[in-house]
Design a protein around this motif. Structure first.
Motif, short mmCIF file in Angstrom:
data_model
loop_
_atom_site.label_atom_id
_atom_site.label_comp_id
_atom_site.label_asym_id
_atom_site.label_seq_id
_atom_site.Cartn_x
_atom_site.Cartn_y
_atom_site.Cartn_z
N GLN A 127 36.71 46.57 49.45
CA GLN A 127 36.63 45.43 48.53
C GLN A 127 38.03 45.05 48.11
O GLN A 127 38.89 45.89 47.93
CB GLN A 127 35.79 45.90 47.32
CG GLN A 127 36.01 45.16 46.05
CD GLN A 127 35.26 45.83 44.89
OE1 GLN A 127 34.38 46.67 45.08
NE2 GLN A 127 35.61 45.48 43.69
N GLY A 134 37.18 36.10 42.09
CA GLY A 134 36.11 36.45 43.01
C GLY A 134 36.53 37.57 43.94
O GLY A 134 37.72 37.77 44.18
N HIS A 135 35.53 38.30 44.41
CA HIS A 135 35.80 39.44 45.27
C HIS A 135 35.62 39.07 46.74
O HIS A 135 35.02 38.06 47.07
CB HIS A 135 34.83 40.57 44.93
CG HIS A 135 34.92 41.04 43.52
ND1 HIS A 135 34.11 40.53 42.52
CD2 HIS A 135 35.72 41.94 42.94
CE1 HIS A 135 34.42 41.12 41.37
NE2 HIS A 135 35.40 41.98 41.60
N ASP A 136 36.14 39.94 47.57
CA ASP A 136 35.86 39.85 48.98
C ASP A 136 35.45 41.26 49.42
O ASP A 136 35.91 42.24 48.84
CB ASP A 136 37.09 39.36 49.76
CG ASP A 136 36.68 38.57 50.99
OD1 ASP A 136 35.59 38.84 51.55
OD2 ASP A 136 37.46 37.71 51.41
N VAL A 137 34.57 41.34 50.42
CA VAL A 137 34.06 42.65 50.84
C VAL A 137 33.93 42.70 52.36
O VAL A 137 33.83 41.68 53.03
CB VAL A 137 32.67 42.95 50.21
CG1 VAL A 137 32.77 43.05 48.70
CG2 VAL A 137 31.64 41.91 50.61
N GLN A 178 40.59 38.64 53.81
CA GLN A 178 39.97 37.38 53.41
C GLN A 178 38.87 37.04 54.42
O GLN A 178 39.10 37.08 55.62
CB GLN A 178 41.04 36.27 53.41
CG GLN A 178 40.50 34.85 53.37
CD GLN A 178 40.01 34.44 51.99
OE1 GLN A 178 40.72 34.61 51.00
NE2 GLN A 178 38.79 33.91 51.92
N THR A 179 37.70 36.72 53.90
CA THR A 179 36.58 36.34 54.76
C THR A 179 36.47 34.83 54.87
O THR A 179 36.58 34.12 53.86
CB THR A 179 35.26 36.88 54.16
OG1 THR A 179 35.35 38.30 54.04
CG2 THR A 179 34.07 36.53 55.05
#
Lengths: 321, 321
Positions: A127, A134-137, A178-179
């Motif tokens: 994560q 905001g998060h990214d996973v 980063q997605t």
């Protein structure tokens, strides 16, 4: 192939258990794949928590022959929809931290099968981000990354449904990622949108793809998507070229955003693209057109990653080193 | 209401025939709506070219009583999927040019109905752009725009499935426009994507919408969409707020692109938002948050536009002035 020592003797069952597919490999103590099998029993298609029953047909014979073989899994199997929700590790995250954070889930084999059950060791996802922005996973990609040697560079792209751009540190740790929803947007637009009405059976048309990549560098994606429809209406491209035009727009927009976020601040060259060959080559083509050096690893690295983690954690393959 | 002269006497049947809806209005010589009816017989749902049969139930009685009433239609009825493909007019396009380019399509009423048939006059759509950078098109919006008085300003936004930003000249002519796929992307992502899995029943949550608008100003949309999913996973917002977060990201990205393309170069204030009230107010809220003056017209202007075109073309209402 060397056969000295325990090499070629089964030492680990590696499991890549994503949302739509289940892939397993029997590996030796050196991390080499001895056998490989797969099914469509992805996490989202396993009903009522029957994960052991879904896994048994693929590796039950291996476990009957070697009852103490450790099982190491990565992917959505560690999500809320999986066998057990494994907390994400925060970035930066190094191999040692991943290996220390494995979570063990007991599996009870279906009645009538050999043995009493086994323990499924699950790799945690990663994560980054925070509550403000905001998060990214990721779940599964961390294992692929650990299967790619450090010398392959600091900036990696893993294209797909949820494409990931990953910045690694000098020691191979994951610093940030980063997605981009590129692959999912492509499928939604190709299958369900008003753009789909004008598209024909796709025939690889590099000039349509290249035009999409180029336009995505100068205009925002939101304003370009409708041009796929008008390109069909006005016969700017053949109907058979429109999927490639859309693909170029989406991949071009992702690369523009990814380079701006990672490559420019880092001054990093080249970009390493890691994924299924056809798709990875599209990314490499687009990067080259933008004057950016790119290399492709299209081999299957997830099992190397699982072997690396097992080694570090002292599971199976690793225990024998 | 004045009743002198021919006012309140039927003089025109105005028809707004889009892809999914058919709306008709009986109008007097002053362009006032006397009666209004609608059905779901949109262009895409009319099979085998049976357009007259789809129209008859809505206005057959008007035409039986007034057989020479002219019919003027706009929207997708003039597309390849409609009764006749009407060529797009290139921009810049003024009212006079639109009125001169009406195309007449004969309609044969269904057997057993009164009268022999009628002529359907169709408003041409507009086109801008070129083959190098791609075209943009509208069908129906040009008529709405002609229903909005010039004093409402030079920059108009028509939000919707295919949102349009329109630059008008001093004389009200359409100089240029740009389509954004905002509404369609919202529906695709809300209904069919991996983001939909984490969404609950929507409850208007302004802070989630506003956060989306703000984030879309600083990051490209492609990199933000996945944050809707993680916002659900990490409980950054309630599940009931996630549609508003997505809506804010998409509308925010559209506004960023639209202002950059139109407002800044033109130095234009305010932006006029023209559309269904709930959606138009979201745009006005987002524009205000970005420090941009915005007004809303949420009335139904398409029939005013049809009356204006009829007047200019000397059809029905117009012929009597």
């Amino acid at each position: 192939l060397s056969t000295h020592g325990d090499a070629l003797a089964p030492a680990l069952v590696g499991i890549d258990w994503g949302s739509s597919n289940l892939r397993v490999a029997l590996m030796d103590a050196q991390g080499r794949v001895l056998q490989r099998r797969e099914s469509t029993a992805g996490v989202f298609s396993v009903a009522g928590g029957a994960f052991a029953a879904a896994l048994w047909p693929l590796c039950g014979d291996w476990l009957a022959a070697h009852p103490r073989l450790p099982l190491l899994a990565c992917g959505m199997i560690g999500s809320r929809q999986g066998v057990l929700e494994v907390p994400y590790l925060p970035c930066p995250a190094a191999l040692g931290q991943v290996a220390q954070a494995l979570v063990a889930a007991p599996l009870a084999w279906p009645a009538g099968t050999a043995g009493e059950g086994a323990v499924l060791h699950i790799v945690p996802g990663l994560q980054c981000g925070d509550a403000a922005q905001g998060h990214d996973v990721m779940r599964g990609e961390e294992t692929q990354l650990l299967g790619v040697a450090q010398e392959h560079g600091r900036l990696l792209v893993l294209p797909g449904t949820h494409s990931k751009w990953v910045e690694r540190g000098q020691a191979g740790q994951v610093l940030a990622f980063q997605t981009y929803l590129t692959g999912e947007l492509f499928e939604l637009l190709r299958q369900h949108s008003s753009l789909a009405r004008v598209m024909g059976e796709p025939q690889w048309t590099p000039q349509a793809f290249d035009k999409g990549v180029a336009q995505a560098q100068v205009e925002p994606l939101e304003g370009l998507l409708f041009k796929v429809r008008t390109a069909g209406l006005m016969e700017r491209f053949a109907a058979t070229a429109l999927q490639d035009y859309l693909s170029g727009l989406l991949i071009g927009a992702e690369i523009k955003a990814g380079l701006r976020r990672f490559a420019r601040p880092l001054g990093v060259e080249p970009v390493m693209v890691l994924g299924q060959a056809t798709l990875a080559l599209r990314y490499a083509r687009a990067l080259a057109a933008l004057g950016h050096e790119a290399s492709v690893i299209s081999g299957d690295v997830v099992f190397s990653g699982l072997a690396t983690i097992a080694h570090q954690a002292g599971l199976g393959a690793g225990a024998r080193h």
